[in-house]
Scaffold this active site. Structure first.
Site, PDB file in Angstrom:
ATOM      1  N   GLU A   1       0.824  -1.218   0.000  1.00  0.00           N
ATOM      2  CA  GLU A   1       0.000   0.000   0.000  1.00  0.00           C
ATOM      3  C   GLU A   1       0.856   1.265   0.000  1.00  0.00           C
ATOM      4  O   GLU A   1       0.618   2.195   0.769  1.00  0.00           O
ATOM      5  CB  GLU A   1      -0.926   0.012   1.222  1.00  0.00           C
ATOM      6  CG  GLU A   1      -1.883  -1.149   1.254  1.00  0.00           C
ATOM      7  CD  GLU A   1      -2.949  -1.037   2.342  1.00  0.00           C
ATOM      8  OE1 GLU A   1      -2.858  -0.143   3.197  1.00  0.00           O
ATOM      9  OE2 GLU A   1      -3.887  -1.854   2.321  1.00  0.00           O
TER      10      GLU A   1
ATOM     11  N   GLU B   1      -4.417  -8.765   0.958  1.00  0.00           N
ATOM     12  CA  GLU B   1      -5.068  -8.511   2.249  1.00  0.00           C
ATOM     13  C   GLU B   1      -6.557  -8.571   2.009  1.00  0.00           C
ATOM     14  O   GLU B   1      -7.081  -7.853   1.151  1.00  0.00           O
ATOM     15  CB  GLU B   1      -4.689  -7.145   2.838  1.00  0.00           C
ATOM     16  CG  GLU B   1      -3.358  -7.149   3.543  1.00  0.00           C
ATOM     17  CD  GLU B   1      -2.994  -5.809   4.159  1.00  0.00           C
ATOM     18  OE1 GLU B   1      -3.873  -5.122   4.725  1.00  0.00           O
ATOM     19  OE2 GLU B   1      -1.804  -5.447   4.061  1.00  0.00           O
TER      20      GLU B   1
HETATM   21  C1  GAL Z   1      -4.067  -2.399   5.655  1.00  0.00           C
HETATM   22  C2  GAL Z   1      -2.572  -2.367   5.831  1.00  0.00           C
HETATM   23  C3  GAL Z   1      -2.170  -3.256   6.961  1.00  0.00           C
HETATM   24  C4  GAL Z   1      -2.999  -2.961   8.160  1.00  0.00           C
HETATM   25  C5  GAL Z   1      -4.428  -3.204   7.841  1.00  0.00           C
HETATM   26  C6  GAL Z   1      -5.283  -3.001   9.081  1.00  0.00           C
HETATM   27  O1  GAL Z   1      -4.520  -1.356   4.882  1.00  0.00           O
HETATM   28  O2  GAL Z   1      -1.910  -2.777   4.672  1.00  0.00           O
HETATM   29  O3  GAL Z   1      -0.817  -3.044   7.268  1.00  0.00           O
HETATM   30  O4  GAL Z   1      -2.789  -1.637   8.485  1.00  0.00           O
HETATM   31  O5  GAL Z   1      -4.806  -2.319   6.824  1.00  0.00           O
HETATM   32  O6  GAL Z   1      -6.617  -3.210   8.804  1.00  0.00           O
END
Ligand code: GAL
Length: 892
Positions: free
Chosen positions: A491, A584
């Site tokens: 990100e 993710e």
């Molecule tokens: C994402 C990020 C992760 C963590 C996660 C929490 O956007 O890449 O590192 O922060 O959100 O929900």
């Protein structure tokens, strides 16, 4: 695309030209099967520097030094990983004009604390509670900041005098600067990377070589708990002047079939002697039992290579061989993680004397990152992955093999077959474990590039260090068969900067391809869209949350922030040649065993005080329907994936809860996103994923618990997670209805159940046959404690651990689901209590405390055997008015 990796592999392999090759298998050799603190093969000795460290920490800068002031002396350490010699750094002369008393041999450190390494200075706490604290929720509310000094003596035996002696540090948080006998040697700023320093020029014979390491941890440097200190292993490597270099072997495989495989080997040999050396290199490949570390029969030998090494020079040598009938490395459950070990020996040409022996562990397998999914050895393997941060809960960042192994055991039971090392290089031993347990790995290095996420994060050193960090990381890890993909970023802000950001991405991808042409390179996209240039830089498309859609459904529509419709399909159309995965997914949130009413009728909803959350008690409902504002429940992520068979799979955010980033309640200490809580106890969500990922397992899991004094007559929804396709729920024998699974529906829910004490029972069916049953009952008052340990026998090596779970039970031995009794642990005999926890993100009792409140009926004690002590370890747990429990662990 598929052909791309194989072809590239072959072409680049022949052109190793400028590379100084590297590897990490020594680390593997240290860990697997033996967990020795010392390994010795002919010509090479590797000693773990774990004991006898003196340590001091200060929140102020106690010595007036800074990285910036000394960086000209540190940057030359990056040269070995910078391809273009014109970019090399030169050590200034004269030496820095500073007095560093803590680095001095004469400094009296006798009143400094004695510590064992791996060591995390912050984990013992205390927690910072409240607002306006130096370290807030994001970084875990623990005292990570400040300057830490580690001092230790190193003994040099007469036999070592002609050797080359290196210090290998697997991770030091952060901005490490190292002195030996008062001389500044160098250092490494990025706290997650491994690095090597040559001690030889400044060593003196005898016991009194003084090593001194300064670490400096800034605040506002991380979005999660970084830990502080020498939190991974530190090694002393003693080798002949002519030796295999740092991470000095690289083995790739080609033309793999069940009847044969071509193995390509590159060995980098360094000659630190001031004379020319003529040697030859031999490498034999043996079967390896990854569990015991035992070598089996020889399966191949590489042709011997003669090498002439001018004084002070390195030479790379490559060769190939064929392994017949290879036993392939593969991903569990359908495949087995068979492994091999290559033993490389350097022999003197004149006398045939072995001067170095070097182990490389490897697996023979094919990965095909196809647009229709990931093929492993030709078989489509769905990525059932989780993101894992590096902390080990109550142990903090201090790496421990058993703690990591336990996490993987729990994840395997859940059905996980892949781990993304969010968002930094992992401990080398974790990769060894992942290899030998047959997981896939997305090995990730950076969370930020040039653009900051925090004022003191990696962006400060990106310009000077990105190449060295990336190249050294890939050289260290590239022999691990489990790694199917590199990730160069998560990100990153460069997604938003058009051509400029894309150029940075291309440069990183280029470095990664040069260092390992055999694997795809990716970075996770939470913003970049199919029509932008940024995704074109990568070999595979990794989406964070964009796959299932962000704030795109009605429960999220009132929220501000980017709204994104589900994008798997659009990316697949725009990049028809590329693998697509969810790097993710979810960011579903919950507190284990806490249920908050009323319950949303949606399949996914954000959290606020009227729905799913309680900002006073800092708890999120475990109905497993709630998510971060930009996230989704598990159910919604499945709806997002299942229509598209081309999606290679997903990495859930996260497998375990982690320290820091306690979204949505910054005043808590640890996250809510884990499928498993910080203590390692499964949340209800565990069974939702297990039902999906292990469809053949007969699962049926009811939530919530059924002990609700005061709720009689109130609507109390009941949900069931099961791998079955039909389910009937009974409350005190009365049917609440038999439900049939609908397409894209992942739970059975009876939302109108009215609470009455007694028994809830579910009977599930698959293909019309009874499949699995489950029952929950209203339980009585807490009456006693029950202990269970994950291992009944542990090694008395000062490292192995027993995880002891305490359950608060009623007089019939049933867990009391809301019990919060304060439990006192007492450990005697050959072990000691290391830490306690309960998985409650809002518990600020320090981790080393021997008293711990149960959280929803459970607590945990982590016990270590004392090094070298024999006999049993007796663990006793007591709580006011409850029957005491006792358990005995044996040591070996
Ligand atoms: C994402 C990020 C992760 C963590 C996660 C929490 O956007 O890449 O590192 O922060 O959100 O929900």
């Amino acid at each position: 695309m598929r052909a791309h990796f194989r072809l590239e592999s072959a072409i680049r392999f022949l052109g190793l030209g400028f590379l100084i090759l590297n590897h990490s298998p020594i680390v593997a050799a240290r860990v697997v099967g033996g967990r020795n603190s010392e390994t010795q093969t002919s010509g090479r000795q590797v000693i773990k520097l774990d004991s006898d460290w003196r340590f001091s920490h200060s929140f102020e800068n106690p010595d007036g030094i800074s990285y910036d002031q000394l960086k000209a002396y540190i940057l030359p350490g990056a040269n070995a990983f910078i391809a273009d010699p014109s970019g090399h750094h030169h050590r200034p002369s004269p030496e820095p004009n500073i007095t560093v008393q803590y680095a001095d041999n004469g400094f009296d450190d006798s009143n400094w604390e004695i510590v064992r390494v791996p060591h995390d200075w912050a984990i013992k706490g205390p927690f910072y509670v409240g607002s306006n604290v130096p370290v807030g929720g994001g970084m875990g509310r623990l005292p990570v900041q400040g300057v830490g000094w580690y001092r230790r003596k190193i003994a040099i035996e007469p036999a070592d005098i002609d050797k080359e002696i290196y210090l290998d540090i697997d991770g030091a948080m952060s901005y490490a600067i190292v002195w030996l006998n008062g001389k500044l040697l160098g250092g490494w700023p990025y706290g997650y990377n491994s690095f090597r320093l040559d001690l030889t020029p400044h060593l003196i014979r005898g016991k009194d070589n003084q090593l001194a390491i300064r670490l400096d941890n800034p605040t506002k440097s991380s979005r999660w708990y970084p830990g502080g200190g020498l939190y991974r292993n530190v090694w002393l490597t003693k080798v002949d002047k002519t030796h295999v270099g740092q991470s000095g072997t690289y083995i790739t495989t080609e033309d793999v079939s069940s009847s044969s495989a071509t193995l390509n080997l590159a060995v980098s040999v360094e000659n630190k002697a001031n004379i020319k050396r003529d040697i030859y290199i031999s490498t034999d490949v043996f079967q390896l039992n990854p569990e015991t570390g035992k070598r089996g029969s020889k399966v191949a030998s590489f042709p011997r290579a003669s090498v002439s090494l001018p004084p002070g020079q390195s030479v790379d040598s490559s060769s190939s061989t064929t392994a017949r009938n290879p036993q392939l490395w593969g991903v569990w459950t359908s495949q087995k993680p068979n492994m091999y070990v290559a033993i490389t020996k350097l022999h003197t040409s004149a006398s045939n004397h072995v001067i170095d022996t070097y182990e490389t562990r490897l697996g023979i397998r094919t990965f095909d990152p196809s647009p229709e999914g990931l093929l492993v050895n030709g078989e489509r393997v769905r990525i059932q992955g989780v993101n894992q941060h590096h902390d080990l809960g109550a142990l903090g960042a201090a790496f421990n093999v058993r703690a990591a192994e336990r996490q993987l055991e729990i994840l395997r039971d859940l059905g996980v077959n892949a781990v993304r090392t969010s968002h930094n290089p992992p401990a080398p031993e974790l990769l060894d474990l992942l290899d030998r347990k047959g997981f896939l790995v997305m090995d990730e290095i950076f969370d930020s590039w040039e653009i900051q996420k925090n004022p003191n994060d990696f962006h400060l050193i990106f310009p000077e260090w990105h190449e060295a960090d990336l190249r050294s990381f890939i050289r260290r890890d590239r022999n691990h068969p489990s790694i199917y993909s590199w990730s160069v970023g998560n990100e990153v802000g460069e997604q938003y900067t058009g051509a400029n950001g894309t150029a940075v991405a291309r440069r990183l991808v280029e470095i990664a391809h040069e260092t390992d042409p055999t694997r795809p390179v990716t970075a996770s996209l939470n913003y970049a869209k199919p029509n932008m240039t940024f995704p074109t830089a990568f070999d595979a498309i990794s989406l964070n949350y964009q796959g299932e859609g962000i704030r795109d459904t009605p429960p999220y529509s009132h929220l501000s922030g980017i709204k994104t419709s589900p994008l798997y399909s659009a990316f697949h159309s725009a990049f028809p040649d590329k693998l697509i995965e969810g790097s993710e997914t979810a960011s579903a949130l919950s507190s284990r065993g806490t249920y908050i009413f009323p319950v949303t009728s949606e399949i996914s909803a954000p959290i606020n005080d009227t729905s799913g959350g309680n900002s006073t008690s800092l708890q999120v409902s475990a109905y497993e329907l709630y998510s971060a504002d930009y996230g989704a429940s598990a159910d919604k992520t499945f709806v997002g994936q299942d229509p598209y068979s081309f999606v290679a799979g997903e990495f859930v955010w996260t497998g375990f809860d982690y320290l820091g980033e306690p979204t949505p309640y910054d005043s808590a200490r640890s996250s809510y996103s884990g499928i498993v809580d910080l203590a390692g106890f499964p949340k209800d969500r565990y069974y939702l994923y297990q039902a999906r990922w292990r469809p053949d397992l007969r699962t049926a899991h009811i939530l919530p618990h059924w002990t609700w004094p005061g709720r009689a007559g109130e609507v109390t929804p009941v949900h069931v997670f099961t791998s079955a396709d039909e389910a009937e729920l009974f409350l005190n024998g009365e049917s609440q209805g038999r439900l049939v699974r609908e397409q894209y529906s992942y739970r059975f829910r009876w939302d109108e159940v009215v609470y009455a004490p007694g028994e809830l029972r579910v009977v599930t069916y698959k293909n019309g046959e009874v499949w699995a049953k489950a029952t929950v009952e209203t339980v009585g008052e807490a009456a006693g404690l029950r202990l269970a340990a994950d291992q009944s026998l542990i090694r008395a090596d000062g490292e192995d651990l027993a995880y002891v779970t305490v359950e608060v039970v009623d007089s019939k031995g049933r867990v009391v689901p809301q019990a919060s009794d304060t439990i006192t642990f007492d450990v005697s005999g050959a072990g000691e209590l290391v830490a306690t926890d309960n998985g409650n993100p809002a518990d600020f009792t320090v981790f080393p405390s021997k008293q711990r409140k149960a959280y929803n009926g459970l607590a945990l004690a982590i016990v270590r055997a004392k090094a070298g002590e024999r006999g049993p370890i007796i663990i006793r747990a007591s709580a006011a008015k409850l029957e005491i429990a006792r358990i005995v662990i044996k040591t070996s």
